[in-house]
Write a protein that holds these residues in place. Sequence first.
Motif, PDB file in Angstrom:
ATOM      1  N   THR A 125     -10.578  -3.641-104.354  1.00 16.85           N
ATOM      2  CA  THR A 125      -9.333  -3.923-103.634  1.00 16.85           C
ATOM      3  C   THR A 125      -9.413  -3.563-102.165  1.00 16.85           C
ATOM      4  O   THR A 125      -8.832  -4.242-101.321  1.00 16.85           O
ATOM      5  CB  THR A 125      -8.175  -3.141-104.296  1.00 16.85           C
ATOM      6  N   LYS A 126     -10.099  -2.497-101.835  1.00 11.42           N
ATOM      7  CA  LYS A 126     -10.091  -2.007-100.454  1.00 11.42           C
ATOM      8  C   LYS A 126     -11.450  -2.152 -99.762  1.00 11.42           C
ATOM      9  O   LYS A 126     -11.669  -1.578 -98.703  1.00 11.42           O
ATOM     10  CB  LYS A 126      -9.677  -0.519-100.428  1.00 11.42           C
ATOM     11  N   LYS A 168      -9.939  -6.872 -94.996  1.00  6.53           N
ATOM     12  CA  LYS A 168      -9.436  -6.361 -96.274  1.00  6.53           C
ATOM     13  C   LYS A 168      -9.462  -4.836 -96.242  1.00  6.53           C
ATOM     14  O   LYS A 168      -8.469  -4.186 -96.607  1.00  6.53           O
ATOM     15  CB  LYS A 168     -10.316  -6.911 -97.396  1.00  6.53           C
ATOM     16  N   CYS A 169     -10.559  -4.279 -95.772  1.00  6.25           N
ATOM     17  CA  CYS A 169     -10.671  -2.824 -95.651  1.00  6.25           C
ATOM     18  C   CYS A 169      -9.578  -2.285 -94.728  1.00  6.25           C
ATOM     19  O   CYS A 169      -8.890  -1.311 -95.063  1.00  6.25           O
ATOM     20  CB  CYS A 169     -12.022  -2.439 -95.086  1.00  6.25           C
ATOM     21  N   GLY A 172      -6.032  -2.255 -96.017  1.00  4.29           N
ATOM     22  CA  GLY A 172      -5.816  -1.150 -96.935  1.00  4.29           C
ATOM     23  C   GLY A 172      -5.787   0.187 -96.209  1.00  4.29           C
ATOM     24  O   GLY A 172      -4.901   1.009 -96.419  1.00  4.29           O
ATOM     25  N   VAL A 180      -4.007  -7.831-101.739  1.00  4.32           N
ATOM     26  CA  VAL A 180      -4.455  -6.560-101.187  1.00  4.32           C
ATOM     27  C   VAL A 180      -3.291  -5.776-100.560  1.00  4.32           C
ATOM     28  O   VAL A 180      -3.225  -4.549-100.675  1.00  4.32           O
ATOM     29  CB  VAL A 180      -5.589  -6.783-100.158  1.00  4.32           C
TER      30      VAL A 180
END
Lengths: 413, 413
Positions: free
Chosen positions: A291-292, B111-112, B115, B136
């Motif tokens: 997810t991350k 994406k990182c 988050g 996400v």
Amino acid sequence: MAFLNDNYLKLRAGYLFPEIARRVNFFCEQNPEAAKKIIRCGIGDVTEPLPSAVITALHKAVDEMGNRETFHGYGPEQGYEFLRHAIAKNDYRDHGLEIADDEIFVSDGSKCDCGSILDILGHDNFIAVMDPVYPVYVDTNVMAGHTGSANEFGAYEGLIYLPCNAENGFVADIPKEKADIVYLCYPNNPTGAVATRDQLTRWVAYALQNEAILLYDAAYEAYISEPDIPHSIYEIPGARECAIEFRSFSKNGGFTGTRCAFTVVPKTLLARTLNGEKKPLHPLWNRRMSTKYNGVSYIVQRGAEALYTTEGKEQVAALIKHYMGNAAILREACKAADLEVFGGVNAPYIWVRTPAGVSSWDMFDMMLNEANIVVTPGSGFGSAGEGYFRISAFNSRARAEEAATRIKAFALA
Amino acid sequence: MAFLNDNYLKLRAGYLFPEIARRVNFFCEQNPEAAKKIIRCGIGDVTEPLPSAVITALHKAVDEMGNRETFHGYGPEQGYEFLRHAIAKNDYRDHGLEIADDEIFVSDGSKCDCGSILDILGHDNFIAVMDPVYPVYVDTNVMAGHTGSANEFGAYEGLIYLPCNAENGFVADIPKEKADIVYLCYPNNPTGAVATRDQLTRWVAYALQNEAILLYDAAYEAYISEPDIPHSIYEIPGARECAIEFRSFSKNGGFTGTRCAFTVVPKTLLARTLNGEKKPLHPLWNRRMSTKYNGVSYIVQRGAEALYTTEGKEQVAALIKHYMGNAAILREACKAADLEVFGGVNAPYIWVRTPAGVSSWDMFDMMLNEANIVVTPGSGFGSAGEGYFRISAFNSRARAEEAATRIKAFALA
């Protein structure tokens, strides 16, 4: 009205290495001539080029990315199977340690993973760290709200500090308090100490008895030279039930600027929900990564894989031999200068006691101003580090030798 | 007794794309012949090789890493100055947008960053997301404990869902509730919709009025073809005081497997402490990156820099033209099949209404089983996505054309 994370405001001035960089930059601006002579033995950054096996693999992977038929888009967030397998086989199963390929999670750094691991742990854990300590363990817990404020020595309320000093050989004693999460780092950054099989066996027993989790940072395992010093926490029976291990290609393959590391989360490692149920952490970490995170660059993973070839292993061994040769030279120089020296035998760090009455940061400034050598002040790693400084052996041989000469001269001055 | 993060247990079954992969793998195992014919229009992953300007830069950087004199160890955690400058100049200042080099933070993925940004924000914020939504945004808030449990439609208690549907052109209306953090994604993933200057101006006004922060995900900005559609939230006056922007090289430069992205945190963006004081977020994000990150691989950053050369820009334009050519072909095929179609004009995603009475996942299974095409079920992006599916235009021309042919045939069957 958007709120920020107030916990960040508890953090004390600059993370250690940026603070060192700031002082060095200031010195260089003020002393442009001396600046040219500076030898950096501060941050533990490698200096030698990537092994040729890695360079070849990187070029090949770059070419693949330039070709439609061999191009790679998103990879598995947990790492490519080829690398997870190479790691699990070479670093664990070939040494008789039962670690499955899918218990390996490839990432872009152990620093990242040491911080991110808190994502999957609850906020009600009692956290123990060694003192001196790699600051990332502490600061990430501060950020996550697991501490109160810092006292005048930089110690945070709510953390359990395990003093490591010359008396206990810089290996933390088993605490009387009950800790739920314990960070252990061997070979140790910053002291260069290692834990024996007996000592680690006591830690595993403690963890199993208290249902605690050991966060075992083995980023420097490749530097262990003495026989029977464990390279992995999983050499201790029972560790699969209580330990997560962090490893990195930064210090063996010279990947500090290339970025690749991995974390081992055994499927047999359980933790409690708030209502007391026991559940495995492996699916949580897997979910966190899915997810991350998006996985490490394909190119870089192919480079890391090359470290496990016959050629790659030989080249890594040569790198380690080089840096540990520096360590021996620097150790001897400190001894010749009548300084009390620890570490530097199973780790690329030499941990040196400052002369009586000299603080760590004063020693840092003196070494910078008078010998033009950048070291790391021990107190930057915690109050038990006060009165020590760290010398990194990551350097060319010529610079290590020049640093040794200056250390001896500095002592005489 | 170590506690896990109970919030993870609230997460519903597999993150969307792993679930799709699971179903596709199952289908392939059961139908080895049909498996060979599968066309993947599901996950938004690029298919074309890296631009040759990037390949050349990557090779050069690899060579540098193989040479002691040009080797790079640890880089700045925030990204190399050469890349931060290229980004700030080319993507912002050249368009009249006032963004400083050091407001750019280079990372290994949007994406990182989407988050991780929660790390610096408090737990007391009301969070708003669009529905349908890139999962996400939601899942990371669940993990951080910002929500209650999910209901039967997958919506989490405590989040504000902003429905995006055909009626509002898939652009979220300004909510009546007070939200502190609002995720906006334009060009939108999954719907392919874009927000006009007027619409974004209203969002900035809302944010300034409520002291809210807009988390603006512009990963697909390179696909905007219509004039006057903003490419950056900073085109809207006032956005420097209320918005963080996420951008990526994944979809313009084809970096999904190479990994590089960036986040813009203006120094003028403030948030409140719990006692009501206003403080800038820039130092918090800087601290987060310094402490929990080690920067993107030097090699990869050199590759990303090459996207800003004249040659690199031309090659990116050609990639975009290629994928948007696919989008036009797939749009037309869906229309010919009497399906109602959105998106695909300013984004590489086509958002298609399912035939009456067919659910998103049923449509997914039908497309997989009967046309051997992998799409993404709209309901995977939230309950407002039910009754839609997403077709990705990331493909070779030949496969896009074959998919178009099958879509038309499937509609007739």
